[in-house]
Design an enzyme around this catalytic site. Structure first.
Site, PDB file in Angstrom:
ATOM      1  N   MET A  45       0.842  -1.201   0.000  1.00 48.71           N
ATOM      2  CA  MET A  45       0.000   0.000   0.000  1.00 48.71           C
ATOM      3  C   MET A  45       0.880   1.254   0.000  1.00 48.71           C
ATOM      4  O   MET A  45       0.396   2.351   0.313  1.00 48.71           O
ATOM      5  CB  MET A  45      -0.929   0.002   1.208  1.00 48.71           C
ATOM      6  CG  MET A  45      -1.903  -1.173   1.177  1.00 48.71           C
ATOM      7  SD  MET A  45      -3.399  -0.884   2.140  1.00 48.71           S
ATOM      8  CE  MET A  45      -2.734  -0.612   3.757  1.00 48.71           C
ATOM      9  N   GLY A  46       2.154   1.105  -0.339  1.00 54.41           N
ATOM     10  CA  GLY A  46       3.027   2.275  -0.419  1.00 54.41           C
ATOM     11  C   GLY A  46       3.490   2.753   0.944  1.00 54.41           C
ATOM     12  O   GLY A  46       3.474   1.992   1.905  1.00 54.41           O
ATOM     13  N   LEU A  48       6.572   3.362   1.536  1.00 57.29           N
ATOM     14  CA  LEU A  48       7.542   2.253   1.600  1.00 57.29           C
ATOM     15  C   LEU A  48       8.600   2.469   2.674  1.00 57.29           C
ATOM     16  O   LEU A  48       9.037   3.595   2.925  1.00 57.29           O
ATOM     17  CB  LEU A  48       8.224   2.091   0.230  1.00 57.29           C
ATOM     18  CG  LEU A  48       7.298   1.770  -0.944  1.00 57.29           C
ATOM     19  CD1 LEU A  48       8.129   1.601  -2.223  1.00 57.29           C
ATOM     20  CD2 LEU A  48       6.471   0.508  -0.681  1.00 57.29           C
ATOM     21  N   GLY A  51      11.153  -2.679   5.287  1.00 60.67           N
ATOM     22  CA  GLY A  51      10.428  -3.952   5.284  1.00 60.67           C
ATOM     23  C   GLY A  51       9.938  -4.282   3.881  1.00 60.67           C
ATOM     24  O   GLY A  51      10.139  -5.392   3.371  1.00 60.67           O
ATOM     25  N   HIS A  52       9.320  -3.296   3.227  1.00 57.35           N
ATOM     26  CA  HIS A  52       8.833  -3.512   1.856  1.00 57.35           C
ATOM     27  C   HIS A  52      10.007  -3.850   0.921  1.00 57.35           C
ATOM     28  O   HIS A  52       9.893  -4.715   0.057  1.00 57.35           O
ATOM     29  CB  HIS A  52       8.155  -2.240   1.323  1.00 57.35           C
ATOM     30  CG  HIS A  52       6.905  -1.846   2.047  1.00 57.35           C
ATOM     31  ND1 HIS A  52       6.810  -0.691   2.774  1.00 57.35           N
ATOM     32  CD2 HIS A  52       5.688  -2.435   2.135  1.00 57.35           C
ATOM     33  CE1 HIS A  52       5.584  -0.575   3.284  1.00 57.35           C
ATOM     34  NE2 HIS A  52       4.887  -1.624   2.916  1.00 57.35           N
ATOM     35  N   GLN A  76     -10.252  -2.774   2.090  1.00 52.65           N
ATOM     36  CA  GLN A  76      -9.756  -3.436   3.293  1.00 52.65           C
ATOM     37  C   GLN A  76      -9.760  -2.520   4.517  1.00 52.65           C
ATOM     38  O   GLN A  76      -9.272  -2.897   5.572  1.00 52.65           O
ATOM     39  CB  GLN A  76      -8.369  -4.050   3.061  1.00 52.65           C
ATOM     40  CG  GLN A  76      -7.243  -3.071   2.871  1.00 52.65           C
ATOM     41  CD  GLN A  76      -5.967  -3.784   2.450  1.00 52.65           C
ATOM     42  OE1 GLN A  76      -5.863  -4.291   1.327  1.00 52.65           O
ATOM     43  NE2 GLN A  76      -4.989  -3.849   3.342  1.00 52.65           N
ATOM     44  N   ASP A 165       2.519  -9.340   8.892  1.00 53.00           N
ATOM     45  CA  ASP A 165       1.059  -9.466   8.858  1.00 53.00           C
ATOM     46  C   ASP A 165       0.732 -10.960   8.811  1.00 53.00           C
ATOM     47  O   ASP A 165       0.340 -11.496   7.780  1.00 53.00           O
ATOM     48  CB  ASP A 165       0.503  -8.719   7.643  1.00 53.00           C
ATOM     49  CG  ASP A 165       0.805  -7.236   7.743  1.00 53.00           C
ATOM     50  OD1 ASP A 165       0.129  -6.545   8.495  1.00 53.00           O
ATOM     51  OD2 ASP A 165       1.775  -6.774   7.103  1.00 53.00           O
TER      52      ASP A 165
END
Ligand code: AMP
Length: 301
Positions: A45-46, A48, A51-52, A76, A165
């Site tokens: 979801m940007g 960033l 982690g991304h 969501q 997650d």
């Protein structure tokens, strides 16, 4: 398709493609496939962070061409959640994506993903029940629907999701099994943390300095339970109590739940066994609702 140049993003030497439509996305993917490349997908979801970017590294292994989706997925978010406030910074995200080796960013407007008349929801029961599913009633339907759409649009060889997650990962594992996406390599990426243990998250941007200090309570609690498990403790009651005790030392950290669950089914378990389990927590700290978890398994003693 718009293709940004290195000067657009002032970073890195390679160019990065920016697809806003499914047609552009498919064209880019088809081009890479025609060149004999395999495709790795990293949905985000940007906003960033490292982690991304660690997911991109895993997606690119063995020369996969990497598509990163950047889409703040409205379905969501619940009606009183932070959809409007969610941090958005395309220019910065595109520069980071480019520097980390992403070949194509898919950043569609909402009407591309959800055109007028959109009526299909992918709903995974089982692991969506409880915890995040209970706190955020339509959240996992939104996640499963958008992930299914991305997987169908890209048909990647591999897709990477973060263990941060953990329940989402369990839901997506179930979705991939149930929809017979047998040729997809689903990769679990370990949680990347700040130096003081806080799991990196786009929502950490909501934290004031005081909140930020209190937020360390989550990882401190989880690590305390992990240390106890390393010493041979297997009882969920004892492990949860150890985590709560540490978290409660931060009064600004309002615990929603601490639970020991089976990593696949996300059902609570009473005892650690040789099966992979997760100790999960959610807490409110100031304006942010944070989640974190650690993997646990019974150790041989
Ligand atoms: P998000 O943009 O928050 O939806 O996250 C996109 C992907 O990045 C998901 O698969 C997350 O699990 C993963 N992710 C988010 N934070 C982290 C982190 N700290 N370490 C590893 N992966 C993460």
């Amino acid at each position: 398709m718009s293709v940004s140049t290195p000067t657009d993003t002032a970073c890195g030497a390679a160019t990065i493609a920016v697809a806003r439509s499914l047609a552009d996305l498919r064209e880019w993917v088809a081009g890479r496939r025609a060149a004999g490349m395999r495709i790795g997908l990293v949905p985000t979801m940007g906003a960033l962070h490292e982690g991304h970017l660690s997911l991109v590294e895993l997606a690119a292994v063995d020369d996969h061409a990497v598509v990163m989706s950047i889409f703040v997925n409205p379905t969501q978010f619940g009606p009183s959640e932070d959809f409007d406030a969610y941090p958005r910074d395309e220019a910065h995200d595109f520069a980071l994506a480019q520097a980390s080796g992403v070949g194509c960013v898919f950043a569609p407007p909402a009407e591309v993903m959800y055109p007028d008349g959109f009526s299909t929801t992918v709903s995974v029961s089982g692991p969506s029940r409880g915890f995040e599913g209970a706190a955020r009633p339509s959240h996992f339907d939104g996640v499963a629907t958008v992930v299914a759409k991305l997987l169908l649009a890209v048909r990647p060889h591999r897709a990477v999701f973060g263990a941060k997650d953990a329940q989402q990962l369990a839901v997506i594992r179930r979705l991939v099994l149930d929809l017979h996406l047998d040729d997809l390599d689903l990769i679990e990426a370990p949680t990347i943390r700040e130096d003081d243990g806080l799991a990196m998250s786009s929502r950490n941007r909501y934290l004031t300095e005081d909140d930020r200090r209190a937020a360390r309570g989550l990882s401190r609690g989880l690590f305390a339970a992990m240390a106890l498990a390393d010493r041979g403790e297997t009882s969920s009651v004892a492990l949860i109590a150890a985590a709560r005790h540490e978290m409660e030392s931060e009064p600004r950290c309002e615990i929603e739940y601490v639970a020991l669950v089976d990593a696949e089914s996300f059902q609570p378990i009473a005892q650690l066994t040789s099966r992979s389990a997760r100790l999960c927590t959610a807490a409110r700290v100031g304006p942010a609702r944070l989640i974190d978890n650690v993997p646990l398994r019974a150790t041989a003693h």
